[in-house]
Write an enzyme that holds these catalytic residues in place. Structure first.
Site, PDB file in Angstrom:
ATOM      1  N   LYS A 191       0.859  -1.192   0.203  1.00  0.00           N
ATOM      2  CA  LYS A 191       0.071   0.030  -0.144  1.00  0.00           C
ATOM      3  C   LYS A 191       1.102   1.060  -0.044  1.00  0.00           C
ATOM      4  CE  LYS A 191      -3.065  -3.053   0.975  1.00  0.00           C
ATOM      5  NZ  LYS A 191      -3.708  -3.985  -0.071  1.00  0.00           N
TER       6      LYS A 191
HETATM    7  C1  PLP Z   1      -4.223  -5.373   1.001  1.00  0.00           C
HETATM    8  C2  PLP Z   1      -5.911  -5.452   1.309  1.00  0.00           C
HETATM    9  C3  PLP Z   1      -6.372  -5.931   2.342  1.00  0.00           C
HETATM   10  C4  PLP Z   1      -5.644  -6.590   3.470  1.00  0.00           C
HETATM   11  O1  PLP Z   1      -4.645  -5.779   4.173  1.00  0.00           O
HETATM   12  P1  PLP Z   1      -3.670  -6.324   5.290  1.00  0.00           P
HETATM   13  O2  PLP Z   1      -3.207  -5.118   5.966  1.00  0.00           O
HETATM   14  O3  PLP Z   1      -2.535  -7.204   4.374  1.00  0.00           O
HETATM   15  O4  PLP Z   1      -4.380  -7.109   6.064  1.00  0.00           O
HETATM   16  C5  PLP Z   1      -7.751  -6.058   2.520  1.00  0.00           C
HETATM   17  N1  PLP Z   1      -8.664  -5.414   1.679  1.00  0.00           N
HETATM   18  C6  PLP Z   1      -7.957  -5.125   0.278  1.00  0.00           C
HETATM   19  C7  PLP Z   1      -8.808  -4.274  -0.853  1.00  0.00           C
HETATM   20  C8  PLP Z   1      -6.612  -4.852   0.021  1.00  0.00           C
HETATM   21  O5  PLP Z   1      -6.177  -4.588  -0.911  1.00  0.00           O
END
Ligand code: PLP
Length: 386
Positions: A191
């Site tokens: 992210k």
């Molecule tokens: C990356 C992501 C998650 C999970 O995030 P984590 O912090 O890795 O648990 C959930 N939903 C979406 C849409 C994502 O892109």
């Protein structure tokens, strides 16, 4: 061409976190302070996050998956309930619904924005439907006004999976300034802002925030910080079954530095995305991201779609890119095609989801990607056989 083909001497990754010496120093400081689990830096990060977003409360947790899990628990979603969500998303979107014993009901997407198609939601509502889990996919806000109106009419809670949506805006407001009930962010390295692993829940409801804070640390009646600072002996109680979803102070220390960098991160991504848009718009076989006029994208990912193509053709383009040292990724996954969620019903009803997951690909985009690298990627796409 020769200058271009020698340019990418090493593989251009699809994404890369930007972590500087300031992050190193902040983490070392946290370590030396002795606070290595949830402590004062987590509280500071939460306050800074609330200030940035413009929301009442931010609750830090260990990931976006645990954020979503906790959000559903706090809203009373559980066994026997149904939650409407897209299939075109990372699998955690559906897993967190299963984690609370509820059933995900997959709604198809809009072929232009790749977000939930609001006109498909009402047909999926049953007496068991408890909530809508909206995803702001790869950073583009979903059509919230319509979704919120449906939720209001049918008495449903709205949770925002804003894993990818830090810095994105809907009608002039940052995502996370709650539109629904709770919004959940991810700080995974894929992210824009990273703490290694980490997540945040934002809300304007003080009672919900208190509930989330308690549940994330074993439903303990007093936090470690409160006990640590107490002038009198303080004994905690545990009145319900809680969870250990805490963020550590090392992660929060890193998050505070990354939050300072966020405006730069966003500006750079938007600049590079605009360059991609301009260069790729003229390719009739490619669709560049569409952004509705009431939204601002953060371009957590830059995804393009091959028009009138098959998965094989898309994969062939990816292979050619790889041979030129450019790493790409297939489109956002379709959750209903993975083993725990496979049902004939979904494969038949989610035609737009199937189309996008089969024909789109994600191009490299990261903070310190050079314009020269980007031009090389663009050139390679221009000359790709398909
Ligand atoms: C990356 C992501 C998650 C999970 O995030 P984590 O912090 O890795 O648990 C959930 N939903 C979406 C849409 C994502 O892109």
């Amino acid at each position: 061409m020769t200058t271009l083909s020698t340019h990418a001497a090493s593989m251009i990754p699809v994404a890369r976190p930007f972590i500087g010496v300031e992050e190193e120093q902040a983490v070392v400081e946290a370590l030396r302070s002795g606070w290595v689990t949830q402590g004062p830096r987590v509280a500071k990060f939460e306050n800074a996050f609330s200030d940035y977003i413009g929301c009442g409360h931010s609750v830090a947790v260990s990931s976006c998956t645990t954020a979503l899990h906790l959000a559903l628990i706090a809203l009373g979603v559980g066994s026997g309930d149904e939650v409407i969500c897209p299939s075109l998303s990372f699998i955690a979107t559906a897993n967190c619904i299963r984690h609370v014993g509820a059933t995900p009901v997959f709604c198809d997407i809009d072929l232009v924005t790749y977000n939930l198609d609001p006109s498909e939601i009402v047909g999926l509502i049953t007496p068991r439907t408890k909530a809508i889990l909206v995803v702001h996919q790869i950073g583009l806000p979903a059509e919230m006004n319509t979704i919120l109106a449906i939720a209001k009419e049918y008495g449903l809670a709205v949770v925002e999976d804003a894993a990818c949506a830090i810095g994105s805006e809907y009608e002039g407001s940052l995502i996370g300034r709650p539109l629904g009930t709770l919004a959940c962010f991810s700080f995974h390295p894929r992210k824009i802002l990273t703490t290694g692993e980490g997540g945040m829940i934002t809300t304007n409801d003080p009672l919900l925030a208190e509930k989330l804070r308690k549940l994330r640390q074993h439903a303990m009646s007093l936090s470690d910080v409160v006990r640590h600072n107490a002038k009198q002996v303080a004994t905690e109680t545990y009145d319900e079954v809680g969870y250990n979803f805490r963020m550590t102070d090392m992660q929060a220390a890193m998050g505070l530095v990354q939050l300072d960098r966020l405006p730069d991160f966003l500006q750079r991504r938007r600049h590079l995305a605009a360059r991609y848009n301009e260069a790729l718009n003229s390719l009739s076989w490619l669709e560049v991201p569409f952004v509705p006029s009431n939204c601002r994208h953060n371009y957590q990912s830059y995804m393009v779609r091959l028009v009138d193509a098959s998965a094989e053709k898309r994969d062939a383009v990816m292979q050619q890119m790889l041979e030129k040292n450019i790493s790409t990724r297939r489109a956002i996954m379709a959750i209903h095609r993975e083993v725990p969620y496979r049902l004939e019903r979904w494969e038949k009803s989610l035609s737009k989801t199937n189309k996008v997951t089969d024909t789109a690909l994600i191009l490299p985009l990261f903070h310190d990607m050079t314009e020269a690298d980007q031009d090389y990627i663009i050139e390679t796409l221009y000359t790709a056989a398909r």
